[in-house]
Scaffold this active site. Structure first.
Site, PDB file in Angstrom:
ATOM      1  N   ASP A 173      -0.165   5.204   0.919  1.00 40.44           N
ATOM      2  CA  ASP A 173      -0.389   6.148   2.009  1.00 40.44           C
ATOM      3  C   ASP A 173      -0.511   5.414   3.345  1.00 40.44           C
ATOM      4  O   ASP A 173      -1.349   4.526   3.505  1.00 40.44           O
ATOM      5  CB  ASP A 173      -1.665   6.955   1.771  1.00 40.44           C
ATOM      6  CG  ASP A 173      -1.583   7.802   0.512  1.00 40.44           C
ATOM      7  OD1 ASP A 173      -0.631   8.581   0.387  1.00 40.44           O
ATOM      8  OD2 ASP A 173      -2.479   7.678  -0.344  1.00 40.44           O
ATOM      9  N   ASP A 226      -1.709  -1.032   5.834  1.00 38.46           N
ATOM     10  CA  ASP A 226      -1.914  -0.399   7.137  1.00 38.46           C
ATOM     11  C   ASP A 226      -3.367  -0.345   7.588  1.00 38.46           C
ATOM     12  O   ASP A 226      -3.643   0.089   8.708  1.00 38.46           O
ATOM     13  CB  ASP A 226      -1.359   1.029   7.115  1.00 38.46           C
ATOM     14  CG  ASP A 226      -2.211   1.973   6.271  1.00 38.46           C
ATOM     15  OD1 ASP A 226      -2.534   1.612   5.113  1.00 38.46           O
ATOM     16  OD2 ASP A 226      -2.571   3.056   6.761  1.00 38.46           O
ATOM     17  N   ASP A 267       0.857  -1.173   0.000  1.00 32.56           N
ATOM     18  CA  ASP A 267       0.000   0.000   0.000  1.00 32.56           C
ATOM     19  C   ASP A 267       0.904   1.238   0.000  1.00 32.56           C
ATOM     20  O   ASP A 267       2.104   1.134   0.304  1.00 32.56           O
ATOM     21  CB  ASP A 267      -0.895  -0.035   1.244  1.00 32.56           C
ATOM     22  CG  ASP A 267      -1.757   1.201   1.371  1.00 32.56           C
ATOM     23  OD1 ASP A 267      -2.485   1.520   0.411  1.00 32.56           O
ATOM     24  OD2 ASP A 267      -1.692   1.860   2.426  1.00 32.56           O
TER      25      ASP A 267
END
Length: 237
Positions: free
Chosen positions: A16, A176, A14
């Protein structure tokens, strides 16, 4: 000489909240637009957990925090203004998390294919990674506009891995937040989640195979997952 023991494996990241702390610039854009609309800016902490939900969610949060009608926040015109402003300021304050560059270099030296699988639009993802000199580490940068379905669909991960030249059956997701965990589960991929990213719910509740507190722990987590993979494979024979 480095042992290329990760050849044949792909690691999908991922963007961001996993590779890059992009909160300063995303919330900076949000606050500039709020001020232009005659509304007060928001605090960084109040909006950062919404980053993975996209620009529209950030805009709605800003309007709700000011007690303003959210219909304006949901307008296409304001959304386009957000994208234009963000592109102009995309790397003003955004930075890779500690250990990212070194970890990516070690994984690549061991033969792993690296790919970005993000819900951020591909052109913005490429722009951010290029400005931070991270794009060179990845075989592909795959936003939702380059796949048939966005995370949490497993199709995003499978198609991103295939685009990078990898095998979805030998891939690991590092993220995240819930879209990353959900996509990994849907794709049948092991999932590593970082605890320092952007998630509105506790990361411990998302069902990751491994949780890590520092990005430099990605390599050890990958090794542990591969050890489990090969032990499980051996037990089948």
């Amino acid at each position: 000489m480095t042992d290329r023991d990760l050849e044949g494996w792909t690691i999908a990241f991922d963007l961001d909240g996993t590779l890059v702390d992009s909160a300063p610039d995303l919330i900076g854009t949000l606050n500039r637009l709020l001020v232009e609309e005659g509304l007060p800016p928001v605090e960084m902490d109040s909006a950062s957990t919404l980053i993975g939900s996209g620009a529209r969610a950030l805009l709605v949060h800003g309007f709700e925090a000011a007690g303003a009608p959210v219909e304006r926040a949901q307008s296409d015109e304001l959304f386009e203004r957000f994208l234009v402003d963000y592109a102009a300021h995309i790397a003003d304050g955004s930075r890779p998390f500690d250990g990212v560059v070194e970890t990516l270099e070690r994984l690549a030296a061991r033969g792993a294919i690296l790919v970005v699988a993000t819900n951020k639009r591909s052109d913005l993802s490429e722009l951010l990674l290029q400005k931070l000199d991270l794009a060179r580490h990845f075989a592909a940068i795959v936003g939702p506009d380059r796949v048939s379905a966005r995370k949490p669909s497993g199709a995003h991960l499978k198609e991103a891995v295939a685009t990078a030249g990898g095998d979805p059956e030998r891939a690991i997701m590092v993220g995240d937040a819930a879209p990353d965990a959900g996509a990994a589960k849907d794709a049948g991929m092991p999932c590593i989640l970082v605890t320092f990213g952007f998630t509105p719910v506790p990361v411990e509740t998302l069902g990751a195979d491994v949780l890590i507190d520092d990005f430099e722990d990605v390599e050890e987590a990958v090794d542990g997952l591969l050890s489990d993979f090969y032990v499980s494979k051996a037990l089948k024979f």
